[in-house]
Structure formats: C-alpha cells, structure tokens
Design a protein around this motif. Structure first.
Motif, PDB file in Angstrom:
ATOM      1  N   VAL A   1       0.833  -1.202   0.000  1.00  0.00           N
ATOM      2  CA  VAL A   1       0.000   0.000   0.000  1.00  0.00           C
ATOM      3  C   VAL A   1       0.873   1.260   0.000  1.00  0.00           C
ATOM      4  O   VAL A   1       0.458   2.316  -0.473  1.00  0.00           O
ATOM      5  CB  VAL A   1      -0.980  -0.016   1.201  1.00  0.00           C
ATOM      6  N   ALA A   2       2.097   1.133   0.483  1.00  0.00           N
ATOM      7  CA  ALA A   2       3.027   2.269   0.492  1.00  0.00           C
ATOM      8  C   ALA A   2       3.693   2.480  -0.867  1.00  0.00           C
ATOM      9  O   ALA A   2       4.359   3.493  -1.083  1.00  0.00           O
ATOM     10  CB  ALA A   2       4.102   2.063   1.567  1.00  0.00           C
ATOM     11  N   SER A   3       3.481   1.548  -1.769  1.00  0.00           N
ATOM     12  CA  SER A   3       4.102   1.617  -3.090  1.00  0.00           C
ATOM     13  C   SER A   3       3.514   2.749  -3.925  1.00  0.00           C
ATOM     14  O   SER A   3       2.356   3.115  -3.786  1.00  0.00           O
ATOM     15  CB  SER A   3       3.889   0.286  -3.818  1.00  0.00           C
ATOM     16  N   ASP A   4       4.325   3.264  -4.824  1.00  0.00           N
ATOM     17  CA  ASP A   4       3.861   4.257  -5.786  1.00  0.00           C
ATOM     18  C   ASP A   4       3.231   3.590  -7.013  1.00  0.00           C
ATOM     19  O   ASP A   4       2.675   4.270  -7.871  1.00  0.00           O
ATOM     20  CB  ASP A   4       5.028   5.147  -6.243  1.00  0.00           C
ATOM     21  N   LEU A   5       3.330   2.280  -7.091  1.00  0.00           N
ATOM     22  CA  LEU A   5       2.819   1.546  -8.243  1.00  0.00           C
ATOM     23  C   LEU A   5       1.354   1.155  -8.022  1.00  0.00           C
ATOM     24  O   LEU A   5       1.034   0.434  -7.073  1.00  0.00           O
ATOM     25  CB  LEU A   5       3.648   0.281  -8.481  1.00  0.00           C
ATOM     26  N   GLN A   6       0.478   1.624  -8.890  1.00  0.00           N
ATOM     27  CA  GLN A   6      -0.952   1.323  -8.776  1.00  0.00           C
ATOM     28  C   GLN A   6      -1.225  -0.179  -8.894  1.00  0.00           C
ATOM     29  O   GLN A   6      -2.168  -0.688  -8.305  1.00  0.00           O
ATOM     30  CB  GLN A   6      -1.751   2.105  -9.821  1.00  0.00           C
ATOM     31  N   GLU A   7      -0.396  -0.873  -9.631  1.00  0.00           N
ATOM     32  CA  GLU A   7      -0.528  -2.322  -9.770  1.00  0.00           C
ATOM     33  C   GLU A   7      -0.431  -3.007  -8.400  1.00  0.00           C
ATOM     34  O   GLU A   7      -1.153  -3.963  -8.112  1.00  0.00           O
ATOM     35  CB  GLU A   7       0.557  -2.841 -10.712  1.00  0.00           C
ATOM     36  N   GLU A   8       0.449  -2.513  -7.556  1.00  0.00           N
ATOM     37  CA  GLU A   8       0.611  -3.064  -6.198  1.00  0.00           C
ATOM     38  C   GLU A   8      -0.656  -2.827  -5.372  1.00  0.00           C
ATOM     39  O   GLU A   8      -1.098  -3.703  -4.631  1.00  0.00           O
ATOM     40  CB  GLU A   8       1.818  -2.423  -5.494  1.00  0.00           C
ATOM     41  N   HIS A   9      -1.238  -1.649  -5.503  1.00  0.00           N
ATOM     42  CA  HIS A   9      -2.474  -1.315  -4.780  1.00  0.00           C
ATOM     43  C   HIS A   9      -3.623  -2.210  -5.240  1.00  0.00           C
ATOM     44  O   HIS A   9      -4.406  -2.701  -4.417  1.00  0.00           O
ATOM     45  CB  HIS A   9      -2.848   0.160  -4.990  1.00  0.00           C
ATOM     46  N   ARG A  10      -3.719  -2.401  -6.549  1.00  0.00           N
ATOM     47  CA  ARG A  10      -4.781  -3.247  -7.103  1.00  0.00           C
ATOM     48  C   ARG A  10      -4.633  -4.693  -6.616  1.00  0.00           C
ATOM     49  O   ARG A  10      -5.614  -5.356  -6.293  1.00  0.00           O
ATOM     50  CB  ARG A  10      -4.783  -3.193  -8.633  1.00  0.00           C
ATOM     51  N   GLU A  11      -3.401  -5.168  -6.569  1.00  0.00           N
ATOM     52  CA  GLU A  11      -3.155  -6.538  -6.109  1.00  0.00           C
ATOM     53  C   GLU A  11      -3.543  -6.701  -4.636  1.00  0.00           C
ATOM     54  O   GLU A  11      -4.183  -7.696  -4.266  1.00  0.00           O
ATOM     55  CB  GLU A  11      -1.676  -6.920  -6.308  1.00  0.00           C
ATOM     56  N   ALA A  12      -3.198  -5.734  -3.796  1.00  0.00           N
ATOM     57  CA  ALA A  12      -3.579  -5.796  -2.381  1.00  0.00           C
ATOM     58  C   ALA A  12      -5.101  -5.784  -2.244  1.00  0.00           C
ATOM     59  O   ALA A  12      -5.669  -6.550  -1.447  1.00  0.00           O
ATOM     60  CB  ALA A  12      -2.957  -4.631  -1.612  1.00  0.00           C
ATOM     61  N   GLN A  13      -5.771  -4.945  -3.020  1.00  0.00           N
ATOM     62  CA  GLN A  13      -7.239  -4.886  -2.968  1.00  0.00           C
ATOM     63  C   GLN A  13      -7.859  -6.197  -3.454  1.00  0.00           C
ATOM     64  O   GLN A  13      -8.850  -6.670  -2.893  1.00  0.00           O
ATOM     65  CB  GLN A  13      -7.765  -3.705  -3.795  1.00  0.00           C
ATOM     66  N   LYS A  14      -7.265  -6.792  -4.478  1.00  0.00           N
ATOM     67  CA  LYS A  14      -7.766  -8.079  -4.993  1.00  0.00           C
ATOM     68  C   LYS A  14      -7.636  -9.163  -3.922  1.00  0.00           C
ATOM     69  O   LYS A  14      -8.546  -9.982  -3.746  1.00  0.00           O
ATOM     70  CB  LYS A  14      -7.016  -8.482  -6.259  1.00  0.00           C
ATOM     71  N   ILE A  15      -6.530  -9.176  -3.206  1.00  0.00           N
ATOM     72  CA  ILE A  15      -6.338 -10.164  -2.139  1.00  0.00           C
ATOM     73  C   ILE A  15      -7.425  -9.986  -1.080  1.00  0.00           C
ATOM     74  O   ILE A  15      -8.020 -10.962  -0.620  1.00  0.00           O
ATOM     75  CB  ILE A  15      -4.921 -10.051  -1.536  1.00  0.00           C
ATOM     76  N   THR A  16      -7.707  -8.744  -0.726  1.00  0.00           N
ATOM     77  CA  THR A  16      -8.768  -8.463   0.251  1.00  0.00           C
ATOM     78  C   THR A  16     -10.121  -8.914  -0.279  1.00  0.00           C
ATOM     79  O   THR A  16     -10.872  -9.605   0.425  1.00  0.00           O
ATOM     80  CB  THR A  16      -8.808  -6.959   0.600  1.00  0.00           C
TER      81      THR A  16
END
Length: 178
Positions: free
Chosen positions: A90-105
């Motif tokens: 979530v601290a990443s600047d990469l939106q792909e990382e945010h999307r992946e964390a949200q998908k896991i949730t």
C-alpha cells in the motif's frame, strides 16, 4: 457502543494499528475489547460492532483471522463490521501493487462470505530487524526495485496514522446511526 477489535499479526504492525484504533474508539467514549485472533478472542455476539484486521504475507492473511471469521460468520454478517488490511504494498507508488492488495482483500472476503460495512488498505512497516536472513534479502530486493531504502539495520514504518484515524472515525459514525 461496545466494540470488538480482533487482529492477526506477524511482525506486530497490525497489532500496533489495532491498539491505535482501540485508543481512537475509547477516546470517543466507546467500550473496546481488543484480541489477537491467534489467542482465544471472544465471540462477536456480545458486541455492537466489530473491527477485524490482518496483514498480507505471501498473498495470504493470517489463518487465525480466517478461522475466526469462518467460526462466527453468521454473527458477523448480522452486525456492523469493518475489515482493515495491512500490507507494505500500500506504500508503493505503483498502482498495480495497490490493485493486487485490494484483490487479495476482495478474494479473502468473498471466500469467507463476510460482508463488512467498510474495508480499508493500510500501509504496514518494513521490519528488517525482525526478518530472518532469507526474508530480509527478499524484502531488500523488493525495496530496491521500488526505490526505497535498503538499509537493513533498522525498521521503517509506512502507516498513515491520520488515514487510520479517519477510517476508524468513519466506521464509528456509520455504526452510531445503525
């Protein structure tokens, strides 16, 4: 309100966040019980609302949190609840990382069948000093790729405490009118 906070943690950041949430809720006049999911947390039936949190490690949450939700799913879906996910991505600047964390949730909640009122993604911490050699090496490589610090002699906290407080207050406002 009588509120239960249940959390799962690996290196302790989710516990720290849960304790912060407890303080925010208590300071607002609520009675709060906090419990680690790996201990024997109380059943949610004696509470007005519940906050449950866990951290993502290798694309999974702590199994103790999954077991708690599965054991109490009927009660949880009858009461106001919120889920907070803690993840360094979530601290990443990469939106792909945010999307992946949200998908896991999303996948986790769908798999358990729990339908909380609110969910949030919270940046965790880089706990170099608590990692074994292999994990420290992996985390250092990830940090380097992201342009973050690779000094493994100390830990780095990325949690946005103002955002956590805003989330808790939003949840408290929603349950006050429920």
């Amino acid at each position: 309100m009588n509120i239960l906070v249940v959390y799962g943690t690996t290196e302790g950041q989710t516990r720290k966040i849960a304790r912060f949430m407890e303080d925010v809720l208590t300071n607002a006049g609520n009675k709060v019980t906090i419990a680690d999911a790996s201990d024997e947390p109380p059943a949610p039936k004696d509470y007005n609302a519940v906050l449950i949190g866990a951290s993502i490690h290798a694309h999974n949450y702590q199994t103790s949190v999954k077991h708690y939700i599965n054991r109490h799913i009927a009660e949880l879906n009858k009461m106001p609840g919120a889920f907070f996910s803690v993840c360094l991505a979530v601290a990443s600047d990469l939106q792909e990382e945010h999307r992946e964390a949200q998908k896991i949730t999303n996948d986790f909640l769908e798999h358990t069948g729990w339908k909380p009122l609110l969910t949030t993604q919270i940046a965790g911490a880089l706990k170099y000093t608590q990692y074994d050699f292999f994990k420290r090496l992996i985390m250092k490589m990830i940090s380097k790729k992201e342009g973050r610090t690779t000094d493994t002699s100390q830990d780095y906290e990325y949690t946005d405490w103002d955002a956590v407080k805003k989330f808790v207050n939003e949840f408290a406002d929603k349950i006050a009118v429920t």
